[in-house]
Structure formats: C-alpha cells, structure tokens
Enzyme design. Structure first.
Site, PDB file in Angstrom:
ATOM      1  N   GLU A  46      13.974 -16.651  10.214  1.00  0.00           N
ATOM      2  CA  GLU A  46      13.423 -15.641  11.437  1.00  0.00           C
ATOM      3  C   GLU A  46      12.680 -16.265  12.274  1.00  0.00           C
ATOM      4  OE1 GLU A  46      12.735 -11.857  11.325  1.00  0.00           O
ATOM      5  OE2 GLU A  46      13.235 -11.323   9.828  1.00  0.00           O
ATOM      6  N   SER A 103      -6.824  -9.629   3.912  1.00  0.00           N
ATOM      7  CA  SER A 103      -7.352  -8.779   4.479  1.00  0.00           C
ATOM      8  C   SER A 103      -7.745  -8.559   2.201  1.00  0.00           C
ATOM      9  CB  SER A 103      -7.021  -7.146   4.750  1.00  0.00           C
ATOM     10  OG  SER A 103      -6.069  -6.291   3.946  1.00  0.00           O
ATOM     11  N   ARG A 145      -6.064  -2.016   6.161  1.00  0.00           N
ATOM     12  CA  ARG A 145      -4.938  -0.221   6.562  1.00  0.00           C
ATOM     13  C   ARG A 145      -6.846   0.782   6.652  1.00  0.00           C
ATOM     14  NH1 ARG A 145       0.765  -0.290   4.029  1.00  0.00           N
ATOM     15  NH2 ARG A 145       0.463  -2.035   4.845  1.00  0.00           N
ATOM     16  N   TYR A 149     -10.874 -13.573   6.799  1.00  0.00           N
ATOM     17  CA  TYR A 149     -12.295 -12.573   7.707  1.00  0.00           C
ATOM     18  C   TYR A 149     -13.111 -13.733   7.001  1.00  0.00           C
ATOM     19  CZ  TYR A 149      -8.460  -9.490   8.220  1.00  0.00           C
ATOM     20  OH  TYR A 149      -7.633  -8.737   8.821  1.00  0.00           O
ATOM     21  N   LYS A 208       6.422 -12.160   8.247  1.00  0.00           N
ATOM     22  CA  LYS A 208       5.111 -11.277   7.643  1.00  0.00           C
ATOM     23  C   LYS A 208       6.372 -11.042   6.848  1.00  0.00           C
ATOM     24  CE  LYS A 208       2.610  -7.761   8.964  1.00  0.00           C
ATOM     25  NZ  LYS A 208       1.843  -7.031  10.433  1.00  0.00           N
ATOM     26  N   ARG A 257       6.433  -0.431   4.861  1.00  0.00           N
ATOM     27  CA  ARG A 257       7.111  -0.999   5.951  1.00  0.00           C
ATOM     28  C   ARG A 257       8.565  -2.080   5.383  1.00  0.00           C
ATOM     29  NH1 ARG A 257       2.704   0.850   8.706  1.00  0.00           N
ATOM     30  NH2 ARG A 257       1.082   0.056   8.793  1.00  0.00           N
ATOM     31  N   LYS A 275       2.356 -14.920   7.079  1.00  0.00           N
ATOM     32  CA  LYS A 275       1.596 -14.154   6.992  1.00  0.00           C
ATOM     33  C   LYS A 275       2.300 -13.402   5.493  1.00  0.00           C
ATOM     34  CE  LYS A 275      -0.444  -9.516   8.185  1.00  0.00           C
ATOM     35  NZ  LYS A 275      -0.487  -8.976   8.935  1.00  0.00           N
TER      36      LYS A 275
HETATM   37  C1  PBG Z   1       0.467  -4.670  12.154  1.00  0.00           C
HETATM   38  C2  PBG Z   1      -0.744  -5.329  11.081  1.00  0.00           C
HETATM   39  C3  PBG Z   1      -1.127  -5.605  10.141  1.00  0.00           C
HETATM   40  C4  PBG Z   1      -2.072  -6.677   9.623  1.00  0.00           C
HETATM   41  C5  PBG Z   1      -2.203  -7.111  10.650  1.00  0.00           C
HETATM   42  N1  PBG Z   1      -1.870  -6.404  11.967  1.00  0.00           N
HETATM   43  C6  PBG Z   1      -0.876  -4.132   8.726  1.00  0.00           C
HETATM   44  C7  PBG Z   1      -0.050  -4.048   8.286  1.00  0.00           C
HETATM   45  O1  PBG Z   1       1.505  -4.714   8.254  1.00  0.00           O
HETATM   46  O2  PBG Z   1       0.900  -2.841   7.973  1.00  0.00           O
HETATM   47  C8  PBG Z   1      -2.554  -6.635   8.142  1.00  0.00           C
HETATM   48  C9  PBG Z   1      -3.762  -7.757   7.871  1.00  0.00           C
HETATM   49  C10 PBG Z   1      -4.509  -8.118   6.758  1.00  0.00           C
HETATM   50  O3  PBG Z   1      -4.444  -7.662   5.401  1.00  0.00           O
HETATM   51  O4  PBG Z   1      -5.539  -8.398   7.023  1.00  0.00           O
HETATM   52  N2  PBG Z   1      -0.689  -4.106  12.855  1.00  0.00           N
END
Ligand code: PBG
Length: 307
Positions: free
Chosen positions: A216, A257, A187, A296, A177, A200, A231
């Site tokens: 990983e 997203s 968010r 989505y 990720k 992050r 991701k």
């Molecule tokens: C963390 C999480 C995130 C997403 C899924 N799980 C946000 C992040 O890591 O800041 C993002 C998913 C998306 O953008 O569709 N709980």
C-alpha cells in the site's frame, strides 16, 4: 542517553469543526475535545500555535449530509470556510492538513459513494476526492490527507491538484490504514454512523496483515505521496518500523481516538497515570520510526516537551 526524543514539532493536532452550531460541543468519548464553532476552532488553533504545535488536521461536521457527500467539495462547506479563515488569520504559522474523505459528509457514513448494489464505487469516489482536494487547496490547505483507502486515490488527487494549478499543495496519504475497532470515539466526534451497522473492511486493511502495508505504501509513494501514514499507531508499531525501513519519504502515525480514550478512561479510574502513559506511548510511536504523530494529546502534552 535517550535515543528518542519526542518534541512539540512532532505533533499534529486533529480538530473537529461543526457547521451551524453556536457553542462548542464537548465530545463525551474524547474527553477534553469539542466539536468546535468556527470561532472556537480559530481560538483553539491559535492557542496550539502559541504552544509550539505547528500543524493541525481538520474534520468537518456538516449540518446536512447526502449520498455523495456534497459538503466535502463545496467551496462553502465547513472545512473550506475554516481553511480560508485560518490561512487569513494565521498564515504560515500553522500547516493546514484537512482530512480528505466523504464519510463525515455522506448520509450512509461510508468513505465513498455507493453503487446500485450498495457497495462503495471506488472509481466514482476518486472523482469526488479530486473535487474535494481542489476545493481544499483553493481554500488554503497546505497538504491534503486522503483517508478513505480507495485504490488509486493518491495518483488521482495529485493529477487533479496539478491540473488546477495547485502544484505546491502536498499529500499526506493515509497509506496503511487498518479496519480498526479503535475508531469508535471518532465516529461520535464526527457524527458518523455507517448505515446498517456496516463496516469498512472492503477498503481498509485486515489487522492480521503486515506485509500488505508495504505494498500500500509503495503504491502511494509511486503515485506522489509526500508523507505516508500508518494508522492506528500503537497497535501497529511493527508496521511503522517496516514502513520506516522501506521508504525515503517522511512517516506519520495516527494515535487514534480509541488509543487516546483508553488512556483517559484508565486515568479517570485511577488505574494508570494517564500523563505518563501518554508520553510513553507517543515516544514509542516515534521510536518505532514515525517522524510525526497525529494525536489528541497534542495540546495537553505540548507544554511538557521541548520545541
Ligand atoms: C475517515 C477517518 C476516520 C478516522 C480518521 N479519518 C474514521 C474511519 O476510518 O472510520 C479515525 C480517526 C480516529 O479514530 O481518531 N474519514
């Protein structure tokens, strides 16, 4: 002659459920998506199942947040309540894959608990993830999906699930990720604001790194991951292909997203044909090596695909 065929069964729908709201709230930056009430969420999942989408991932939007993200592991927390309802009403018709993380539940917006200096405390966070995993499993999760990128999270969660007797609950690990700018609309969707505009990068991967993903992923497989995920998806097709070539477990990819919203925005302006681009992008993600895709678009594209 098509080498790759996207089917409805490949899709996993991400959904948001909010505590203490009385009507679904549209998410402006994720057109067509809502923070659901418990009832509207159940109706949405039922409609998805009717369309042939057989798996959903759930994100909770709690009414209150605190430093340790209590709502993530509270048996009365919104996702646990929702899991119980869905498994009662839909049984085996749908695979329930709650997201397992703290950021939706912490008042500082980080994916873990913080130490005195304000940094994420990896090992203390693992204990919170263990509690959340057991609560989700007890409420009816089929797989849990740890998304916080803490070191050792898969092994810690596997041990806690086994110890609590949930040996049959699997782990879909967010293994590779990246610290991506494409999570922006999420968010808003999950009401997550990282304190002080923080980021992050301390726990998510550097977008410049490719081989690091293989490490990983290997660590997660060794610790018991049943499915590994890359991701975002489209921006990391090379990583999906590398991972698919290196492990034997199924590969998931998360078309996130921002990837969804860019297509929606381009379509609204009349600059691209959003329906065609969505199908092209998701097919590319599968072509690269993903066996399943969190997207989505699941609900709107399902009707156009074979089962
Ligand atoms: C963390 C999480 C995130 C997403 C899924 N799980 C946000 C992040 O890591 O800041 C993002 C998913 C998306 O953008 O569709 N709980």
């Amino acid at each position: 002659m098509a080498e790759t065929r996207l089917t409805t069964a490949d899709l996993i729908a991400p959904l948001f459920v909010a505590e203490e709201i009385t009507a679904p709230r549209p998410i402006a930056s994720l057109p067509g998506h809502f923070q659901h009430t418990l009832d509207s969420l159940v109706a949405e999942v039922t409609a998805l199942v009717d369309l042939g989408v057989c798996a959903v991932t759930l994100f909770g939007v709690p009414a209150t947040k605190d430093a340790v993200g209590t709502g993530a592991s509270d048996p009365g927390g919104i996702v646990q309540v929702t899991l119980r309802r869905l498994s009662e009403e839909l049984g085996d018709a749908v695979v329930l894959i709650p997201d397992l993380c703290l950021d939706e539940y912490t008042d500082h917006g980080h994916c873990g608990v913080l130490d005195a200096s304000g940094a994420v405390d990896n090992d203390e966070t693992l204990r919170r993830y263990q509690a959340a995993a057991v609560a989700q499993a007890a409420a009816g999760a089929d797989l849990v999906a740890p998304s916080g990128m803490m070191d050792g999270q898969v092994g810690a969660i596997r041990a806690a699930l086994d110890e609590a007797g949930h040996t049959e609950v699997g782990i879909l690990a967010y293994s590779a990720k990246y610290a991506s700018a494409l999570y922006g609309p999420f968010r808003e969707a999950a009401d997550v604001e990282i304190v002080g505009g923080g980021d992050r990068r301390g726990y998510q991967q550097d977008p410049a790194n490719r081989r690091e993903s293989l490490l990983e992923v290997a660590l997660d497989v060794e610790q018991g991951a049943d499915i590994v995920m890359v991701k975002p998806a489209l921006t990391y097709l090379d990583v999906i292909a590398d991972v698919a070539a290196s492990v034997d477990v199924p590969i998931a990819a998360y078309h996130v997203s921002g990837e969804y919203s860019m297509i929606k925005a381009g379509h609204e302006r009349g600059w691209i044909d959003g329906d065609a681009v969505a199908l092209e992008q998701l097919t590319a993600v599968k072509r690269a090596g993903a066996d399943m895709i969190l997207t989505y678009f699941a609900g709107e594209i399902a009707g156009r695909l074979d089962a």
